[in-house]
Write a protein that holds these residues in place. Structure first.
Motif, PDB file in Angstrom:
ATOM      1  N   TRP A 146       7.026   9.881  -4.708  1.00  0.00           N
ATOM      2  CA  TRP A 146       8.294   8.195  -5.494  1.00  0.00           C
ATOM      3  C   TRP A 146       8.392   8.694  -6.482  1.00  0.00           C
ATOM      4  CZ3 TRP A 146       4.147   7.145  -1.859  1.00  0.00           C
ATOM      5  CH2 TRP A 146       3.127   7.337  -2.688  1.00  0.00           C
ATOM      6  N   SER A 147       7.260   9.147  -7.751  1.00  0.00           N
ATOM      7  CA  SER A 147       7.155   9.395  -8.954  1.00  0.00           C
ATOM      8  C   SER A 147       7.980  10.681  -9.535  1.00  0.00           C
ATOM      9  CB  SER A 147       5.973   9.361  -9.795  1.00  0.00           C
ATOM     10  OG  SER A 147       5.173   8.403  -8.708  1.00  0.00           O
ATOM     11  N   ARG A 148       8.237  11.783  -9.025  1.00  0.00           N
ATOM     12  CA  ARG A 148       9.900  13.142  -9.092  1.00  0.00           C
ATOM     13  C   ARG A 148      10.785  12.613  -8.689  1.00  0.00           C
ATOM     14  NH1 ARG A 148       6.381  16.175  -5.880  1.00  0.00           N
ATOM     15  NH2 ARG A 148       4.697  15.176  -5.423  1.00  0.00           N
ATOM     16  N   GLN A 149      11.284  11.813  -7.922  1.00  0.00           N
ATOM     17  CA  GLN A 149      12.465  11.613  -7.221  1.00  0.00           C
ATOM     18  C   GLN A 149      12.505  10.193  -7.906  1.00  0.00           C
ATOM     19  OE1 GLN A 149      11.835  12.816  -3.617  1.00  0.00           O
ATOM     20  NE2 GLN A 149      11.364  10.755  -2.610  1.00  0.00           N
ATOM     21  N   LEU A 150      14.907  10.248  -7.948  1.00  0.00           N
ATOM     22  CA  LEU A 150      14.908   9.045  -7.231  1.00  0.00           C
ATOM     23  C   LEU A 150      14.964   8.156  -6.515  1.00  0.00           C
ATOM     24  CD1 LEU A 150      18.400  10.158  -9.402  1.00  0.00           C
ATOM     25  CD2 LEU A 150      16.410   9.316 -10.793  1.00  0.00           C
ATOM     26  N   GLY A 151      14.907   6.505  -6.937  1.00  0.00           N
ATOM     27  CA  GLY A 151      15.256   6.146  -5.083  1.00  0.00           C
ATOM     28  C   GLY A 151      16.362   5.696  -5.216  1.00  0.00           C
ATOM     29  N   HIS A 152      17.013   5.297  -3.946  1.00  0.00           N
ATOM     30  CA  HIS A 152      18.417   4.068  -4.019  1.00  0.00           C
ATOM     31  C   HIS A 152      18.642   3.598  -4.904  1.00  0.00           C
ATOM     32  CE1 HIS A 152      17.674   0.304  -2.148  1.00  0.00           C
ATOM     33  NE2 HIS A 152      17.202   0.711  -1.967  1.00  0.00           N
ATOM     34  N   GLY A 153      20.107   3.013  -4.493  1.00  0.00           N
ATOM     35  CA  GLY A 153      20.566   2.732  -6.103  1.00  0.00           C
ATOM     36  C   GLY A 153      21.478   1.179  -5.725  1.00  0.00           C
ATOM     37  N   VAL A 154      21.450  -0.107  -6.856  1.00  0.00           N
ATOM     38  CA  VAL A 154      21.633  -1.306  -6.782  1.00  0.00           C
ATOM     39  C   VAL A 154      22.845  -0.980  -5.396  1.00  0.00           C
ATOM     40  CG1 VAL A 154      20.933  -1.822  -9.119  1.00  0.00           C
ATOM     41  CG2 VAL A 154      23.699  -1.040  -8.057  1.00  0.00           C
ATOM     42  N   VAL A 155      22.664  -2.354  -4.797  1.00  0.00           N
ATOM     43  CA  VAL A 155      23.894  -2.464  -3.725  1.00  0.00           C
ATOM     44  C   VAL A 155      23.465  -2.260  -2.499  1.00  0.00           C
ATOM     45  CG1 VAL A 155      25.988  -3.977  -3.335  1.00  0.00           C
ATOM     46  CG2 VAL A 155      25.076  -3.566  -6.046  1.00  0.00           C
ATOM     47  N   ASP A 156      22.616  -0.916  -2.758  1.00  0.00           N
ATOM     48  CA  ASP A 156      22.910  -0.112  -1.929  1.00  0.00           C
ATOM     49  C   ASP A 156      22.138  -1.236  -0.309  1.00  0.00           C
ATOM     50  OD1 ASP A 156      21.886   2.532  -0.608  1.00  0.00           O
ATOM     51  OD2 ASP A 156      19.994   1.935   0.035  1.00  0.00           O
ATOM     52  N   SER A 157      21.186  -2.284  -0.026  1.00  0.00           N
ATOM     53  CA  SER A 157      21.424  -3.333   0.917  1.00  0.00           C
ATOM     54  C   SER A 157      22.206  -4.564  -0.955  1.00  0.00           C
ATOM     55  CB  SER A 157      19.785  -3.593   1.340  1.00  0.00           C
ATOM     56  OG  SER A 157      19.368  -2.211   1.431  1.00  0.00           O
ATOM     57  N   PRO A 158      23.246  -5.113  -0.055  1.00  0.00           N
ATOM     58  CA  PRO A 158      23.864  -6.355  -0.392  1.00  0.00           C
ATOM     59  C   PRO A 158      22.764  -7.388   0.020  1.00  0.00           C
ATOM     60  CG  PRO A 158      25.510  -5.199   0.337  1.00  0.00           C
ATOM     61  CD  PRO A 158      24.006  -4.495   1.277  1.00  0.00           C
ATOM     62  N   TYR A 159      22.422  -7.029   0.803  1.00  0.00           N
ATOM     63  CA  TYR A 159      21.080  -8.168   1.154  1.00  0.00           C
ATOM     64  C   TYR A 159      19.769  -7.356   1.515  1.00  0.00           C
ATOM     65  CZ  TYR A 159      19.502 -12.434   2.543  1.00  0.00           C
ATOM     66  OH  TYR A 159      18.774 -13.721   2.563  1.00  0.00           O
ATOM     67  N   GLY A 160      18.828  -7.816   0.501  1.00  0.00           N
ATOM     68  CA  GLY A 160      18.199  -6.906   1.118  1.00  0.00           C
ATOM     69  C   GLY A 160      16.967  -7.171   1.880  1.00  0.00           C
ATOM     70  N   MET A 161      15.733  -6.001   2.098  1.00  0.00           N
ATOM     71  CA  MET A 161      14.655  -6.803   3.420  1.00  0.00           C
ATOM     72  C   MET A 161      13.246  -6.276   2.829  1.00  0.00           C
ATOM     73  SD  MET A 161      16.140  -7.537   6.794  1.00  0.00           S
ATOM     74  CE  MET A 161      14.876  -6.685   7.787  1.00  0.00           C
ATOM     75  N   PRO A 162      12.549  -6.793   3.355  1.00  0.00           N
ATOM     76  CA  PRO A 162      11.453  -5.452   3.005  1.00  0.00           C
ATOM     77  C   PRO A 162      11.142  -4.421   3.528  1.00  0.00           C
ATOM     78  CG  PRO A 162      10.902  -7.983   5.412  1.00  0.00           C
ATOM     79  CD  PRO A 162      12.475  -7.718   4.800  1.00  0.00           C
ATOM     80  N   SER A 163      10.194  -3.429   2.644  1.00  0.00           N
ATOM     81  CA  SER A 163       9.862  -2.474   2.705  1.00  0.00           C
ATOM     82  C   SER A 163       9.815  -1.829   4.193  1.00  0.00           C
ATOM     83  CB  SER A 163       8.841  -2.258   2.169  1.00  0.00           C
ATOM     84  OG  SER A 163       7.669  -0.841   2.544  1.00  0.00           O
ATOM     85  N   THR A 164      10.546  -0.848   4.920  1.00  0.00           N
ATOM     86  CA  THR A 164      10.321  -0.636   6.663  1.00  0.00           C
ATOM     87  C   THR A 164       8.411  -0.219   6.333  1.00  0.00           C
ATOM     88  OG1 THR A 164      10.190   1.819   5.339  1.00  0.00           O
ATOM     89  CG2 THR A 164      11.756   1.243   6.596  1.00  0.00           C
ATOM     90  N   TYR A 165       7.423  -0.494   5.330  1.00  0.00           N
ATOM     91  CA  TYR A 165       6.171  -0.525   5.632  1.00  0.00           C
ATOM     92  C   TYR A 165       5.679  -2.278   5.918  1.00  0.00           C
ATOM     93  CZ  TYR A 165       5.245   4.281   3.709  1.00  0.00           C
ATOM     94  OH  TYR A 165       5.287   5.310   3.352  1.00  0.00           O
ATOM     95  N   GLU A 166       6.327  -3.270   5.730  1.00  0.00           N
ATOM     96  CA  GLU A 166       6.269  -4.457   6.182  1.00  0.00           C
ATOM     97  C   GLU A 166       6.335  -4.908   7.527  1.00  0.00           C
ATOM     98  OE1 GLU A 166       3.680  -6.189   4.283  1.00  0.00           O
ATOM     99  OE2 GLU A 166       3.376  -4.501   3.355  1.00  0.00           O
ATOM    100  N   GLN A 167       6.719  -3.749   8.593  1.00  0.00           N
ATOM    101  CA  GLN A 167       7.465  -4.021   9.949  1.00  0.00           C
ATOM    102  C   GLN A 167       6.963  -4.423  10.841  1.00  0.00           C
ATOM    103  OE1 GLN A 167       8.983  -0.406  10.955  1.00  0.00           O
ATOM    104  NE2 GLN A 167      11.038  -0.593   9.519  1.00  0.00           N
ATOM    105  N   HIS A 168       5.557  -4.343  10.660  1.00  0.00           N
ATOM    106  CA  HIS A 168       4.303  -5.851  11.063  1.00  0.00           C
ATOM    107  C   HIS A 168       3.902  -7.280  11.336  1.00  0.00           C
ATOM    108  CE1 HIS A 168       2.436  -4.053   7.669  1.00  0.00           C
ATOM    109  NE2 HIS A 168       1.724  -5.411   8.025  1.00  0.00           N
ATOM    110  N   VAL A 169       4.793  -7.673   9.544  1.00  0.00           N
ATOM    111  CA  VAL A 169       4.831  -9.000   9.834  1.00  0.00           C
ATOM    112  C   VAL A 169       6.372  -9.184   9.831  1.00  0.00           C
ATOM    113  CG1 VAL A 169       4.724 -10.404   7.803  1.00  0.00           C
ATOM    114  CG2 VAL A 169       3.834  -7.502   7.305  1.00  0.00           C
ATOM    115  N   VAL A 170       5.937  -9.979  11.574  1.00  0.00           N
ATOM    116  CA  VAL A 170       7.308 -10.612  11.646  1.00  0.00           C
ATOM    117  C   VAL A 170       6.881 -11.652  12.266  1.00  0.00           C
ATOM    118  CG1 VAL A 170       8.705  -8.693  12.185  1.00  0.00           C
ATOM    119  CG2 VAL A 170       6.506  -8.874  13.510  1.00  0.00           C
ATOM    120  N   ARG A 171       7.524 -12.695  13.252  1.00  0.00           N
ATOM    121  CA  ARG A 171       7.504 -13.529  14.241  1.00  0.00           C
ATOM    122  C   ARG A 171       7.468 -12.896  15.599  1.00  0.00           C
ATOM    123  NH1 ARG A 171      13.236 -16.515  11.971  1.00  0.00           N
ATOM    124  NH2 ARG A 171      14.312 -14.697  13.118  1.00  0.00           N
ATOM    125  N   ARG A 172       6.485 -13.676  16.401  1.00  0.00           N
ATOM    126  CA  ARG A 172       6.078 -12.915  17.396  1.00  0.00           C
ATOM    127  C   ARG A 172       6.026 -14.228  18.687  1.00  0.00           C
ATOM    128  NH1 ARG A 172       2.788 -10.243  13.753  1.00  0.00           N
ATOM    129  NH2 ARG A 172       3.193  -7.246  14.334  1.00  0.00           N
TER     130      ARG A 172
END
Ligand code: HEC
Ligand code: HEC
Ligand SMILES: [Ca+2]
Ligand SMILES: [Ca+2]
Ligand SMILES: [Ca+2]
Ligand SMILES: [Ca+2]
Ligand SMILES: [Ca+2]
Ligand SMILES: [Ca+2]
Ligand SMILES: [Co+2]
Ligand SMILES: [Co+2]
Lengths: 400, 211, 400, 211
Positions: free
Chosen positions: A25-51
């Motif tokens: 991830w340090s050798r490439q570009l990531g996504h740009g601004v307003v890619d998510s106009p309303y942002g969400m948590p990292s996909t690595y945090e998908q276990h942090v949910v209501r149950r």
């Protein structure tokens, strides 16, 4: 430092991304601004949910889901993780078509649009909200194997709205007015009787949480917040407030939300959430993985005001040491406590015990059961015990 | 505080609600009968309605199907280890029944009952609980006079009721501590424990597990 | 009440949902719990999003998006709406493969996993974060037609992490150590020199925001927060901290984030965000729609500590009246101010002027331009003016 | 404070970083040359590299294509109404150039240049700015000695520099206030104003508008 504590490299770790290498991830570009106009948590945090615990209710429409407290820090609960509780599902309300009617024993019955309500001077308050059934599955014995299920009917947000006092002033309460009926616009038309005294004290008619407009699950576009009181009184999807001279004894204050004692008598209008606390680290979801330095951390809260002190026991309540409060200590808000120590594989019966500004000290399970029996369902705020095993695993136990 | 309430100058936000607007939403009923609209319904009419609109969840005798609420029975169980709290065994006022059915039942079609239907079906639930006879007709006039078996069963919040003190040393006798573990396997823990067979964390997921 | 203010029924309102009718959502069941394990705002709030001004940058990867301040309440910015600023896009980092190296003039160079960092005692602080270019498009003249674009490079969260002081203590800083280089793991490898003094004061190494783990756009899994300082110094995706005896003069502290004055000389290491304020209601996005009572509301903040006072002018700065601060007044955090008054169609040149605990008073645009010229780009904290027209419309103007 | 820093007992969290681990990430370079790895690159080699890897954005003469950054020229423009701030006209130290290119350029493939390539392309950018001759070879040894034109152009933060006072009455002369309106049409306002032709609120949306 730290001979004992190494960087634990899990099996799944790709060493190409570890130093001295330059990670992908340090050798490439990531996504740009307003890619998510309303942002969400990292996909690595998908276990942090209501149950939820499905068997608790017949179906999901009248049910509850819990906040993943073990993964949360500080005192603010992010809106996406605030626990859910409702009786007829989450209505999708068009805010332009929503109205609040304020009537009954008032000089001027009034009707408000959302725009009207937002013209009033606003107030913002950080307050916890808790279902009085939080922990209620454990009156008879321990059965919830995770912090999310023992204490997760609990969240804390910055709520913004109009003090109910201001609306009542606008309508002019008649001298006979003593109680208020609050009613929701959901299919349950959820209703509760609230003493005028509370309404004049700190009840808020709320349209925003943590800066943005209320989430649908928390009452969009309008709800009540009765700070420190059982969550059920903080009527969501609020559409009507009627001032009366006596309480209504509706289903949610007779059949439900009354506390049956062993002698067959039941407590009614048990509004306040008394002082409570729980250790959030370690806990079943967050076992101890390394020996050495450890911060015991947790949350304390009281419906009667500020938390004044939290004590910790390592031996199931025989002896206690004071913990530190840290961060903001606000009335009727979640409050963090902390105690730093060392763990070298000893077993612990870990407990926290909160005291609030009134001097009220959180009771033991034994004390609570002696007075209330085991059929009370609600308001189980007794000292909670985690068993820490020699391997660092943490389980829910009860000490009797 | 109530003095300053009526004395203060209104800010002039919102407008007067009309009597008509209020009437449509003012559905609440109190123990003294305030709020009850004119109307009536018999146990007999209630039975038909109940069978077609209520029994699928609550059972023909109010016994509750699956995990849906039990509506009848449970007398003298409030002091047992597993009390059955029903309209008959627990509820203090009949007004609550009328109010609740009118505002929230049947579950999937709230506000679909007429006033008279609500009187009828309420009468029938009271009948299922042996509170009224099979020829009873519930009306605006007699509802507040119905005496519910557990009307004396409640007292106002008297907490704090379970005093603890901030003891720091020798607060319990170590040899008298009894530790009881968790009944395992009934909470969703699959997201942090690999070794268990546990329920799913949502009703949908649990259902598809079981199918 | 209120003959003048009626319930404005917009053309699109379905009167079937208005009282006395029972709205459609009150006659059916809504969705159940855990329908959204991680919740989102109502679909009726889809206009409350981050936005950018595309022509500001060559593309979206190295760009900025702004927080919709006009729609926010209280002082917390919900995570999904925190402004974005980065130089090589948002990297998607696997937290198990992320490392922080702390080295240079230290006794013990250290490497930390995320698990390691979360073992340290944590601290949670509500602090604003602001891009020093906030408002910078207006040095030469007014051109941004909305609050979101004049002031939206600004957010405020509860941040949780380890005080950098604690990590430095763990490594043992050598006496020669005076500066710290902080470096990101993004493609830009964003780097800034930070004086040791700040690091020992209140810099946090942060892994959570508003309770949950950092959002990718805000540095997941790890970032710096330098409270009150220009946002660019709060390095995101933090992977390395090097202690040195002098600053590095990297691109972001020479080519960028230096303030060019009219005489051709440039200010360097201009870290602090000086006291600033803006009126959020009314504003271009929230014009005045009804005459009568109005609450003038806004936000004030200072990188030097608490806000002490905010004054309001209705006549473009000729005369001023004190506003009230409301809610929490925390150091280096957004602070709400309020003034209630009446509007009956008069035109206003509406201004707010903040004073902080050091006695610093927010300057006029004229004062700022006199000292700094118009090529400074950064740190434009001058008093802002909204023109309120007789029809209640609000536009951005400058008074010179 | 620094005393207690080294004196305190470590908590024992984390582990010692190895020299090897640090070396891979320790890429920073300072004005005095600290951090520069051994190596070299000529203007001539730099030209080839620059043309193939940099010129598409920054232009063959460093003039900047479209809105991509200008890298060369702009001398004596810092006091003009529209200054051109470039490596040559504005940057105080050559080390910054080497450091930045090595850490962040080319934009879409950061860290893809070798050490010698970085010396070469840095040399070429200096050459484009008339700071070195066309036969110059940039090395670990000579980089710190390069004198940049604007090296004396910076001073340390001396704010507060623009004093205001908390005046409450007659703070300005009303007849001397000049009000300047907004240059319209260049910010996205379509979400709250219906009557305007304005840019979109994201680069993607703007691009599809223009296509
Ligand atoms: C589709 C299932 C369903 C149907 C049909 C239904 N109910 Fe219910 N009923 C429920 C559920 C679910 C609850 C509990 C709701 C909650 O959680 O608040 C309930 C609660 C009640 C209660 C309160 C029980 C208590 O102890 O608090 C009464 C009384 C009741 N229903 C009466 C009726 C009547 C009368 C009808 C028909 C007119 C009816 N119900 C039809 C599902 C149903
Ligand atoms: C795909 C386009 C692109 C390419 C190819 C590219 N750059 Fe850049 N360059 C940029 C962008 C975009 C920036 C500004 C990044 C930012 O916003 O932080 C930049 C910034 C720079 C700067 C700093 C400019 C300033 O004034 O601060 C230098 C120096 C530079 N590039 C050199 C190079 C060199 C040398 C190469 C080739 C090895 C190169 N660039 C290749 C897009 C590019
Ligand atoms: Ca307001
Ligand atoms: Ca009524
Ligand atoms: Ca029958
Ligand atoms: Ca911790
Ligand atoms: Ca270095
Ligand atoms: Ca050439
Ligand atoms: Co209660
Ligand atoms: Co600066």
């Amino acid at each position: 430092a730290a001979a004992a504590s190494g960087v634990a490299v899990a099996a799944s770790v790709n060493t190409d991304n570890l130093p001295p290498n330059e990670p992908s991830w340090s050798r490439q570009l990531g996504h740009g601004v307003v890619d998510s106009p309303y942002g969400m948590p990292s996909t690595y945090e998908q276990h942090v949910v209501r149950r939820t615990v499905p068997w608790l209710t017949a179906e999901s429409i009248s049910s509850i889901s819990m906040t993943p407290l073990a993964d949360l820090k500080g005192i603010i609960t992010p809106n996406g993780l605030v626990f859910e509780r409702y009786h007829a599902g989450v209505p999708l309300i068009n805010p332009d078509e929503h109205r609040l009617i304020l009537h009954g024993l008032v000089e001027r019955p009034l009707i408000f649009t959302m725009d009207d309500l937002m013209r009033f001077p606003s107030a913002s308050e950080i307050k916890f909200i808790e279902c009085p059934a939080n922990g209620g599955m454990e009156w008879k014995g321990a059965q919830m194997e995770a912090l999310q299920f023992t204490h997760g009917m609990l969240s804390c947000c910055e709520w913004t709205g109009v003090p109910l006092r201001v609306l009542l002033q606008e309508a002019g309460v008649k001298p006979e007015g003593k109680w208020i009926l609050a009613e929701g616009a959901d299919g349950a038309h959820m209703s509760r009787s609230i003493p005028l005294e509370k309404a004049l004290d700190d009840t808020l008619v709320v349209y925003a949480q943590n800066g943005e407009r209320l989430r649908p699950e928390q009452g969009y576009p309008l709800r009540l917040i009765n700070p420190g009181w059982e969550g059920n009184t903080s009527i969501k999807w609020l559409r009507r407030l009627e001032v009366g001279d006596q309480p209504w004894y509706h289903r949610e204050e007779t059949s439900k939300y009354t506390d049956l004692l062993a002698n067959g008598k039941a407590r009614k209008f048990s509004f306040v959430q008394e002082a409570n606390s729980v250790i959030t680290h370690p806990c079943p979801e967050k076992p101890i993985r390394q020996s050495g330095f450890i911060e015991i951390e947790g949350l304390a809260w009281s419906g009667r005001g500020h938390i004044k002190q939290v004590d910790i026991s390592f031996d199931g309540g025989v002896s206690w040491v004071p913990a530190q409060l840290k961060g903001l200590v606000l009335p009727k808000a979640l409050t963090r406590f902390s105690l730093v120590t060392r763990w070298e594989g000893q077993t612990w019966l870990l407990q926290a015990r909160a005291m609030d500004e009134t001097g009220y000290v959180q009771p033991t399970l034994k004390q609570l059961r002696e007075v209330r029996g085991t059929n009370s369902i609600y308001h189980k705020n007794s000292i909670h015990t985690w068993k820490v095993a020699a391997n660092g695993e943490v389980t829910n136990v009860q000490i009797t | 505080a109530s003095l300053s309430l009526s004395a203060a100058e209104p800010l002039g936000i919102g407008r007067m609600a009309t009597a008509d607007e209020i009437a449509g939403w003012d559905i609440d009923v109190r123990p003294d009968g305030q709020g009850l609209p004119p109307g009536q319904g018999s146990v007999m009419n209630g039975e038909l309605l109940y069978e077609s609109r209520c029994a699928s969840c609550h059972g023909s005798f109010g016994e509750g199907i699956d995990r849906w609420p039990v509506l009848a029975g449970g007398y003298d169980t409030l002091t047992l280890e597993r009390p059955t709290k029903t309209v008959g065994s627990y509820w203090p006022y009949a007004s609550t029944l009328w109010d609740y059915i009118y505002r929230a039942m049947p579950f999937s079609a709230p506000r679909s009952l007429s006033v008279d239907e609500t009187y009828a079906v309420s009468a029938y639930v009271l009948y299922l609980n042996d509170i009224v006879d099979d020829d009873f007709v519930l009306t605006q006039g007699n509802l507040a006079r119905i005496e519910m078996p557990n009307r004396e069963g409640f007292f106002v919040d008297n907490r704090p009721d379970s005093p603890n003190t901030r003891c720091m040393q020798e607060c319990a006798r170590p040899d008298q501590l009894e530790m009881v573990g968790t009944i395992g396997g009934i909470t969703p823990v699959g997201h942090f424990r690999a070794d268990v067979d546990a329920p799913a964390a949502s009703h949908d997921a649990q259902k598809s597990l079981e199918d």
